[in-house]
Design an enzyme around this catalytic site. Structure first.
Site, PDB file in Angstrom:
ATOM      1  N   GLN A 151       0.813  -1.215   0.000  1.00 26.58           N
ATOM      2  CA  GLN A 151       0.000   0.000   0.000  1.00 26.58           C
ATOM      3  C   GLN A 151       0.848   1.267   0.000  1.00 26.58           C
ATOM      4  O   GLN A 151       0.316   2.368   0.006  1.00 26.58           O
ATOM      5  CB  GLN A 151      -0.930  -0.006   1.220  1.00 26.58           C
ATOM      6  CG  GLN A 151      -1.929  -1.143   1.208  1.00 26.58           C
ATOM      7  CD  GLN A 151      -2.721  -1.267   2.503  1.00 26.58           C
ATOM      8  OE1 GLN A 151      -2.496  -0.519   3.463  1.00 26.58           O
ATOM      9  NE2 GLN A 151      -3.640  -2.213   2.543  1.00 26.58           N
TER      10      GLN A 151
ATOM     11  N   HIS B 212      -1.058   0.045   5.703  1.00 26.65           N
ATOM     12  CA  HIS B 212      -1.688   1.026   6.589  1.00 26.65           C
ATOM     13  C   HIS B 212      -0.842   2.285   6.796  1.00 26.65           C
ATOM     14  O   HIS B 212      -0.447   2.623   7.911  1.00 26.65           O
ATOM     15  CB  HIS B 212      -2.026   0.385   7.931  1.00 26.65           C
ATOM     16  CG  HIS B 212      -3.064  -0.689   7.838  1.00 26.65           C
ATOM     17  ND1 HIS B 212      -3.716  -1.175   8.936  1.00 26.65           N
ATOM     18  CD2 HIS B 212      -3.587  -1.362   6.771  1.00 26.65           C
ATOM     19  CE1 HIS B 212      -4.582  -2.120   8.555  1.00 26.65           C
ATOM     20  NE2 HIS B 212      -4.504  -2.230   7.226  1.00 26.65           N
TER      21      HIS B 212
ATOM     22  N   GLU C 147     -15.348   3.076   8.950  1.00 33.74           N
ATOM     23  CA  GLU C 147     -15.987   4.133   9.744  1.00 33.74           C
ATOM     24  C   GLU C 147     -15.912   5.502   9.093  1.00 33.74           C
ATOM     25  O   GLU C 147     -14.926   5.845   8.441  1.00 33.74           O
ATOM     26  CB  GLU C 147     -15.314   4.230  11.121  1.00 33.74           C
ATOM     27  CG  GLU C 147     -15.534   3.020  12.006  1.00 33.74           C
ATOM     28  CD  GLU C 147     -14.945   3.192  13.393  1.00 33.74           C
ATOM     29  OE1 GLU C 147     -15.044   2.254  14.200  1.00 33.74           O
ATOM     30  OE2 GLU C 147     -14.386   4.276  13.691  1.00 33.74           O
TER      31      GLU C 147
ATOM     32  N   TYR D 142     -10.774   7.442  19.172  1.00 32.11           N
ATOM     33  CA  TYR D 142     -11.756   6.839  18.260  1.00 32.11           C
ATOM     34  C   TYR D 142     -11.756   5.310  18.306  1.00 32.11           C
ATOM     35  O   TYR D 142     -12.394   4.662  17.483  1.00 32.11           O
ATOM     36  CB  TYR D 142     -11.566   7.408  16.845  1.00 32.11           C
ATOM     37  CG  TYR D 142     -12.055   8.844  16.845  1.00 32.11           C
ATOM     38  CD1 TYR D 142     -13.363   9.165  16.526  1.00 32.11           C
ATOM     39  CD2 TYR D 142     -11.231   9.877  17.307  1.00 32.11           C
ATOM     40  CE1 TYR D 142     -13.840  10.467  16.616  1.00 32.11           C
ATOM     41  CE2 TYR D 142     -11.708  11.188  17.400  1.00 32.11           C
ATOM     42  CZ  TYR D 142     -12.998  11.462  17.050  1.00 32.11           C
ATOM     43  OH  TYR D 142     -13.492  12.752  17.162  1.00 32.11           O
TER      44      TYR D 142
ATOM     45  N   TYR E 271      -9.913 -10.903  10.008  1.00 26.63           N
ATOM     46  CA  TYR E 271      -9.995 -11.527   8.691  1.00 26.63           C
ATOM     47  C   TYR E 271     -10.131 -13.035   8.868  1.00 26.63           C
ATOM     48  O   TYR E 271      -9.359 -13.661   9.594  1.00 26.63           O
ATOM     49  CB  TYR E 271      -8.746 -11.193   7.873  1.00 26.63           C
ATOM     50  CG  TYR E 271      -8.644  -9.729   7.535  1.00 26.63           C
ATOM     51  CD1 TYR E 271      -9.537  -9.137   6.649  1.00 26.63           C
ATOM     52  CD2 TYR E 271      -7.669  -8.926   8.125  1.00 26.63           C
ATOM     53  CE1 TYR E 271      -9.456  -7.788   6.342  1.00 26.63           C
ATOM     54  CE2 TYR E 271      -7.576  -7.576   7.821  1.00 26.63           C
ATOM     55  CZ  TYR E 271      -8.480  -7.012   6.931  1.00 26.63           C
ATOM     56  OH  TYR E 271      -8.404  -5.679   6.636  1.00 26.63           O
TER      57      TYR E 271
END
Length: 369
Positions: A80, A146, A239, A249, A260
């Protein structure tokens, strides 16, 4: 150019809200883009586009892309990671300043990190100049996952930057002693604003604005002036959050998702005192990326104030209708496009632009009829 009629989703019908069908044309401005990640609007109708492998291109008003710009720093392109978000300064016409974030390479021992940099764009020469790294996430992590990496110009001389918890370090999202799973706020000169919520607190990183995040890949200022955020959940539990300074949060203590392959996240709870609830969540996951509010009336007054969110997994553009801070309807657009939506922006012309995430990615403008 293709004409498509979109109407509201089943959620909209169940909500009792009126059906507001809007007829749209899709205009492909550019294609052959390699995993485009972000789009920024400059001046004279020009745009700036990032491609994840580490290229940045200047686009003419008709979408014609330039050769890759010189001066882009090396990125860790893998998984990513790579060259990710890019935005233009609010005063770009005068200062030609841009901000971009990327996966900054390190050594195998040190790992990589999400970094934020500023630069002056010399469009005539096709290069970035005066590149300055403003922030580097700490600690570095040996991970390709991430990175977060969305930037928002707060309008007060500061920048927000979203930071993922790098997947292997999810518990660190709850610690104020690192930048993993956080939103940070820094000045455009790299300094830490004195009114950040954790300035002066022992053991806390002063850049932190909010914490308990997983992998936020969409961020924008709302009509209320607050920072709004979307983030990937695990298997379920993506979210939408309205971010307030100093708030927690919840990740990974509370979640509407699961591991997963199944099984609870931690204790499997969805609420806990002192932790914020999302404004809205998706189960199963849509893998949201890119987010903006539609402030224009180019698509009719019924669409003004909508929140637009790209979906990677289910390959659509979500239009969320809000009422008093609550999401009352979700409409699924571009479902027949069958492409992953990486970014969505509203241009100075009031029109919607989307980027598709592929080796042959596209920049598409949506025109109302």
């Amino acid at each position: 150019m293709r004409r498509v009629l979109f109407c509201c989703s089943l959620l909209g019908l169940l909500s009792g809200q009126p059906v507001m069908a809007v007829e749209l044309q899709r205009q492909v401005l550019a294609s052959g883009l390699q995993y485009p990640w972000a789009l920024a609007f400059l001046d004279q109708g020009r745009m700036l586009l990032s491609e994840r492998p580490g290229r940045m291109r200047l686009l003419q008003p008709d979408g014609q892309p330039s050769a890759p710009l010189d001066g882009v720093p090396a990125v860790d392109d893998g998984g990513q990671g790579g060259l990710l978000d890019v935005i233009a300064d609010r005063n770009y016409a005068a200062n030609h300043t841009i901000y971009f974030c990327y996966a900054q390479p390190g050594t195998p021992a040190s790992g990589n990190a999400t970094a934020l940099a500023s630069a002056r764009l010399n469009a005539a020469a096709g290069r970035l100049e005066q590149v300055r790294v403003l922030f580097v996430q700490q600690p570095r992590v040996a991970s390709r996952l991430h990175f977060g990496c969305r930037i928002v110009d707060a309008g007060d001389g500061s920048l927000f930057l979203t930071l993922g918890e790098r997947y292997s370090r999810m518990q660190d999202a709850q610690s104020l002693g690192n930048h993993l799973g956080k939103v940070v706020r820094i000045g455009k000169d790299g300094r830490i604003p004195a009114d950040n919520p954790f300035v002066g607190r022992s053991g806390a990183m002063a850049e932190i604005w909010s914490y308990g995040h997983r992998n936020p890949q969409g961020a924008t200022l709302g009509p209320d002036g607050q920072l709004w955020l979307i983030e990937h959940g695990p298997q379920g539990g993506d979210e939408l959050n309205r971010i307030q300074p100093g708030r927690n949060y919840g990740w990974p203590v509370i979640s509407y998702g699961e591991q997963y392959g199944g099984g609870p996240i931690g204790a499997g709870i969805t609420a806990k005192a002192g932790m914020e609830q999302p404004v809205y969540y998706w189960t199963p996951s849509i893998a949201p990326s890119g987010m903006t509010f539609l402030h224009s009336s180019r698509y009719g007054e019924a669409w003004r104030g909508s929140l637009l969110v790209g979906a990677l997994k289910f390959q659509y553009l979500a239009r969320l209708v809000l009422d008093g801070g609550r999401v009352v309807r979700e409409e699924k657009l571009l479902t027949d496009l069958r492409q992953r939506i990486r970014d969505v922006r509203v241009g100075p012309d009031g029109l919607i632009y989307v980027l598709t995430d592929a080796a042959n990615g596209q920049l598409i403008r949506l025109l109302p009829r």
